[in-house]
Design an enzyme around this catalytic site. Structure first.
Site: not given
Length: 390
Positions: A170, A325-327
């Site tokens: 993201h 963000f948000h791997p």
């Protein structure tokens, strides 16, 4: 949704079918008490974004969050001082304990124990260096997109060539707008409202996302006296952020006991980030901002849409002030054994009794804030585990 159908059809993942996922999504939202941000606590930052989107005729609304007790103190990024956010420490973990789970803290699992090609438990290490084992015939690994591959490699069961690849993150960036009247963006909800106008067409999600001034000042350009002057004026700025559903272009590595990630932004994603920056600038100007700061180095604030377009006309992707963000996706699940380290049921390929239930198994970028999706997929994996033992 389109994303879920893509996971079902392109990645051969039946548990992602919208009809299969729907009850799990509903259960997660009930557990987390998900609901739209009330206007009474939203704050001026979110209201400014909604005002700008309405002026443009763009689809927008309050963000849905798991914070039923929120009073708008905007400290989410640092941990809610009022415990108003319904994190899993408030619901899922107590539920697990009631069902008989035992939570062991301050213990780092450094290896999945495998005997005869089957999981036999885990080995963990305490801060004092002492080691203990937990024996079990089934092990669920849920260490996140970075550490799950690393744990599997340490355990010598991470031999699939796609493990650690397919990392989506993201990519995100922000823009700020200066208003004549104070906004005080850090009073209200940190992530409060969203514009979805560009979501279906460009996989761009725009949010009103303010932070305490010491963190929010990162978006302001310059240094020295000029930067200090803008920080002194921080209460007049509204701050927006945008993230894009990216082409998975990253990878997790583990060397000498250290885990790290590498990522190369895809050219299509770079172009969409510029579109996102343009959209945020338009929202802020439509909301009444006197000027918009794009965060691009060496570029002056803009006061009109024409100036905004001109400023963004020749942006080099290396100029973009990016965050991530948000791997997800580093052990994606699916029916294709060559592409997916985890099978369509959530089982690690090559070792019996090992299941994966975290952000790793998400086949591609989820395109939204992913907590509910990840937890719903974990419930689906739990159903598959129960079905296997029935």
């Amino acid at each position: 949704s389109d994303v879920q159908r893509r996971w079902r059809d392109q990645h051969l993942l039946p548990m992602a079918d919208p009809q299969v996922m729907a009850p799990h999504l509903d259960e997660v939202e009930r557990t987390l008490q998900v609901g739209p941000v009330p206007l009474s606590v939203m704050g001026n930052n979110g209201k400014a974004m909604l005002r700008g989107a309405a002026a443009l005729g763009w689809k927008a609304g309050p963000l849905v969050r798991n914070a039923p007790g929120c009073d708008g103190c905007c400290q989410c990024a640092l941990g809610c001082p009022h415990n108003a956010k319904a994190g899993v420490h408030m619901n899922a973990l107590p539920q697990a304990c009631e069902a008989g789970a035992k939570i062991v803290s301050e213990a780092l699992v450094d290896r999945v124990i495998v005997e005869g090609g089957r999981a036999a438990g885990v080995r963990a290490r305490r801060p004092d260096g002492s080691v203990f084992e937990v024996r079990a015939t089934r092990v669920v690994v849920s260490a996140g997109a970075a550490e799950t591959p690393a744990l599997l490699w340490r355990s010598e069961i991470g031999g699939h060539p796609e493990l650690g690849r397919n990392l989506a993150i993201h990519p995100a960036l922000g823009a700020s707008g200066r208003f004549e009247a104070p906004v005080v963006s850090w009073e209200g909800v940190l992530q409060s409202a969203t514009v979805e106008q560009w979501h279906a067409s460009h996989r761009i999600l725009i949010e009103a996302t303010a932070t305490p001034p010491g963190m929010g000042s990162l978006i302001l350009p310059g240094f020295g006296p000029g930067l200090l002057e803008r920080i002194d004026d921080a209460d007049h700025f509204a701050i927006l952020g945008a993230m894009i559903g990216d082409e998975p272009s990253g990878q997790v590595h583990s060397r000498a006991g250290n885990t790290f990630m590498t990522y190369r932004l895809h050219p299509r994603d770079a172009r969409r980030l510029v579109v996102a920056l343009s959209a945020m600038g338009r929202i802020l100007l439509a909301a009444g901002a006197e000027e918009v700061v794009t965060g691009l180095p060496g570029r002056a604030p803009v006061r009109t849409v024409e100036q905004l377009d001109s400023s963004l006309d020749d942006v080099d992707p290396r100029e973009l002030h990016l965050a991530a963000f948000h791997p997800t996706g580093t052990a994606r699940a699916g029916g294709d054994a060559e592409r997916s380290p985890v099978d369509e049921h959530g089982r690690l390929r090559g070792t019996r009794g090992v299941w994966i239930a975290d952000a790793c198994i998400v086949p591609s970028c989820p395109e939204v804030n992913p907590q509910v999706t990840i937890m719903a997929l974990a419930l689906a994996v739990a159903d598959e585990m129960m079905a296997e033992t029935a």
